[in-house]
Each structure stands twice: as C-alpha cells, then as structure tokens.
Design a protein around this motif. Structure first.
Motif, PDB file in Angstrom:
ATOM      1  N   UNK A  28       0.840  -1.205   0.000  1.00  0.00           N
ATOM      2  CA  UNK A  28       0.000   0.000   0.000  1.00  0.00           C
ATOM      3  C   UNK A  28       0.881   1.264   0.000  1.00  0.00           C
ATOM      4  N   UNK A  29       1.982   1.210   0.771  1.00  0.00           N
ATOM      5  CA  UNK A  29       2.940   2.320   0.816  1.00  0.00           C
ATOM      6  C   UNK A  29       3.916   2.228  -0.359  1.00  0.00           C
ATOM      7  N   UNK A  30       4.423   1.026  -0.586  1.00  0.00           N
ATOM      8  CA  UNK A  30       5.502   0.841  -1.572  1.00  0.00           C
ATOM      9  C   UNK A  30       5.028   1.212  -2.982  1.00  0.00           C
ATOM     10  N   UNK A  31       3.771   0.938  -3.287  1.00  0.00           N
ATOM     11  CA  UNK A  31       3.265   1.293  -4.626  1.00  0.00           C
ATOM     12  C   UNK A  31       3.353   2.800  -4.876  1.00  0.00           C
ATOM     13  N   UNK A  32       3.208   3.593  -3.832  1.00  0.00           N
ATOM     14  CA  UNK A  32       3.349   5.056  -3.982  1.00  0.00           C
ATOM     15  C   UNK A  32       4.810   5.434  -4.236  1.00  0.00           C
ATOM     16  N   UNK A  33       5.713   4.709  -3.621  1.00  0.00           N
ATOM     17  CA  UNK A  33       7.146   4.978  -3.841  1.00  0.00           C
ATOM     18  C   UNK A  33       7.525   4.618  -5.280  1.00  0.00           C
ATOM     19  N   UNK A  34       6.984   3.489  -5.765  1.00  0.00           N
ATOM     20  CA  UNK A  34       7.254   3.079  -7.149  1.00  0.00           C
ATOM     21  C   UNK A  34       6.732   4.155  -8.106  1.00  0.00           C
ATOM     22  N   UNK A  35       5.510   4.595  -7.868  1.00  0.00           N
ATOM     23  CA  UNK A  35       4.904   5.623  -8.729  1.00  0.00           C
ATOM     24  C   UNK A  35       5.759   6.880  -8.769  1.00  0.00           C
ATOM     25  N   UNK A  36       6.249   7.297  -7.607  1.00  0.00           N
ATOM     26  CA  UNK A  36       7.080   8.499  -7.536  1.00  0.00           C
ATOM     27  C   UNK A  36       8.389   8.321  -8.283  1.00  0.00           C
ATOM     28  N   UNK A  37       9.021   7.166  -8.109  1.00  0.00           N
ATOM     29  CA  UNK A  37      10.323   6.917  -8.750  1.00  0.00           C
ATOM     30  C   UNK A  37      10.170   6.860 -10.273  1.00  0.00           C
ATOM     31  N   UNK A  38       9.157   6.137 -10.757  1.00  0.00           N
ATOM     32  CA  UNK A  38       8.963   6.017 -12.213  1.00  0.00           C
ATOM     33  C   UNK A  38       8.641   7.388 -12.807  1.00  0.00           C
ATOM     34  N   UNK A  39       7.770   8.121 -12.159  1.00  0.00           N
ATOM     35  CA  UNK A  39       7.397   9.451 -12.643  1.00  0.00           C
ATOM     36  C   UNK A  39       8.637  10.350 -12.741  1.00  0.00           C
ATOM     37  N   UNK A  40       9.488  10.296 -11.714  1.00  0.00           N
ATOM     38  CA  UNK A  40      10.708  11.114 -11.726  1.00  0.00           C
ATOM     39  C   UNK A  40      11.598  10.745 -12.911  1.00  0.00           C
ATOM     40  N   UNK A  41      11.810   9.437 -13.097  1.00  0.00           N
ATOM     41  CA  UNK A  41      12.732   8.996 -14.165  1.00  0.00           C
ATOM     42  C   UNK A  41      12.200   9.382 -15.537  1.00  0.00           C
ATOM     43  N   UNK A  42      10.911   9.199 -15.742  1.00  0.00           N
ATOM     44  CA  UNK A  42      10.316   9.549 -17.045  1.00  0.00           C
ATOM     45  C   UNK A  42      10.426  11.063 -17.280  1.00  0.00           C
ATOM     46  N   UNK A  43      10.115  11.837 -16.252  1.00  0.00           N
ATOM     47  CA  UNK A  43      10.178  13.300 -16.400  1.00  0.00           C
ATOM     48  C   UNK A  43      11.600  13.789 -16.655  1.00  0.00           C
ATOM     49  N   UNK A  44      12.595  12.940 -16.297  1.00  0.00           N
ATOM     50  CA  UNK A  44      13.992  13.341 -16.527  1.00  0.00           C
ATOM     51  C   UNK A  44      14.603  12.635 -17.726  1.00  0.00           C
ATOM     52  N   UNK A  45      13.754  12.107 -18.605  1.00  0.00           N
ATOM     53  CA  UNK A  45      14.247  11.647 -19.904  1.00  0.00           C
ATOM     54  C   UNK A  45      14.366  10.146 -20.095  1.00  0.00           C
ATOM     55  N   UNK A  46      14.098   9.356 -19.058  1.00  0.00           N
ATOM     56  CA  UNK A  46      14.194   7.895 -19.226  1.00  0.00           C
ATOM     57  C   UNK A  46      13.029   7.413 -20.086  1.00  0.00           C
ATOM     58  N   UNK A  47      13.272   6.304 -20.811  1.00  0.00           N
ATOM     59  CA  UNK A  47      12.147   5.734 -21.550  1.00  0.00           C
ATOM     60  C   UNK A  47      11.627   4.516 -20.778  1.00  0.00           C
ATOM     61  N   UNK A  48      10.328   4.248 -20.939  1.00  0.00           N
ATOM     62  CA  UNK A  48       9.690   3.181 -20.165  1.00  0.00           C
ATOM     63  C   UNK A  48      10.352   1.829 -20.379  1.00  0.00           C
ATOM     64  N   UNK A  49      10.833   1.578 -21.607  1.00  0.00           N
ATOM     65  CA  UNK A  49      11.447   0.257 -21.860  1.00  0.00           C
ATOM     66  C   UNK A  49      12.804   0.111 -21.157  1.00  0.00           C
ATOM     67  N   UNK A  50      13.338   1.199 -20.647  1.00  0.00           N
ATOM     68  CA  UNK A  50      14.610   1.122 -19.912  1.00  0.00           C
ATOM     69  C   UNK A  50      14.410   1.067 -18.396  1.00  0.00           C
ATOM     70  N   UNK A  51      13.156   0.919 -17.974  1.00  0.00           N
ATOM     71  CA  UNK A  51      12.870   0.818 -16.536  1.00  0.00           C
ATOM     72  C   UNK A  51      12.228  -0.543 -16.275  1.00  0.00           C
TER      73      UNK A  51
END
Ligand code: INI
Length: 156
Positions: A28-51
C-alpha cells in the motif's frame, strides 16, 4: 563562488537503464514509492522500456536480488523501494539493519549505484507522510539520488 574543477551529476536519465526492486510487504505504501520513482525517471528523460520493476517479498530479500541485477550489467542504477514499519518485537531492527548493510555492500562490491528508498518508520502514519504526502515521496528522492550518483560515476 570558488573557481575550481567541479564534477557533478546532472539529472538527465535519457539512454540509461534502471531497475527498481520493490517489496510486496506494505505494498500500500511501496506502490506510492514506485509511482514516484517512475514518474521522476520519465520526467527526466528515461524511456519506459529502460525501466524494469522487480518485486521481492520484503526488504530483507532486496540485497541478494540487487546483487544479481548489478552483476548482470543490465542496470546502470538500481533503486530499492520498501517500507519497514516498527512492530511489537525487535524484528524491525534486524530487517532494517540487514537490508541497509546488504544494499551498501552490494553497491560497493559491484560499483552500481543504489538509490536507498527504504522507509524505516515507527508507525504507519510516518510511512504515509513519506510516500507522497506531508514529507514528500522518498521514492522520488531515491531515484534522484541514484541518477545523480550514476552521472557522477560516469565522469570519474
Ligand atoms: N519486510 C518489510 O519489507 N517491511 C516490514 O515492515 C517487515 N516487517 O515488519 O516484518 C518485513 N518483514 C519481512 C522480511 O523483510 C522478510 O521478507 C521475511 O522475514 C522473510 O524472509
């Protein structure tokens, strides 16, 4: 401002590969951390296939999985995401200590940076505060730290 040579990591995630290792425990908590981390990486130029996201049972299992990922060469950086919440027994202390020591050891042994996004809190409220509310999102912070460290290491 001192005019000296300075090496620092810019937050540019384009063309880098990332593996998130996240626990199912307290999802319940960890899913929010995952969401935050993925959002950060995408916003900084990462592509989804590299995560890549790997789920593990609990924080205790993170280091051995991180070690295999790091040795595989498939991730430029690893981001560990989890939440250990204190209970009535000393179990909390053992899980936190082994997970923390293990991740530091893997990072030093392999040279792959690991973002430490493991909440260690006294109660659920403190965890919620750090998972996208009052105290920010530690998944974002761990992703940012892993990216910055990776970019520093690439210049050394
Ligand atoms: N694992 C967690 O990730 N968070 C916790 O809060 C937790 N508590 O409190 O017990 C926890 N325990 C499980 C542990 O990480 C292992 O998965 C388990 O002991 C099996 O090896």
């Amino acid at each position: 401002m001192l005019h000296i040579q300075t090496i620092e990591g810019h937050l540019q995630a384009k063309d880098h590969t990332f593996t998130l290792i996240a626990s199912r425990f307290n999802d319940f908590i960890v899913d929010r951390l995952i969401g935050g981390a993925v959002d950060f990486l995408i916003r900084h130029g990462a592509s989804r296939e590299n995560i890549t996201l790997i789920r593990v049972p609990g924080a205790f299992e993170m280091p051995i999985v991180a070690r295999k990922v790091a040795l595989s060469g498939k991730a430029d950086a690893i981001i560990c995401l989890g939440a250990v919440i204190r209970g009535a027994t000393p179990h909390f202390d053992y899980v936190c200590s082994e997970a923390t020591k293990g991740m530091a050891h893997v990072s030093l042994e392999t040279g792959v940076p690991i973002g430490f996004g493991l909440l260690t809190t006294d109660n659920l409220e403190q965890a919620i505060e750090r998972a996208g509310s009052k105290a920010g999102n530690k998944g974002v912070d761990a992703a940012a730290a892993a990216l910055e460290t990776l970019r520093v290491l690439h210049q050394l």
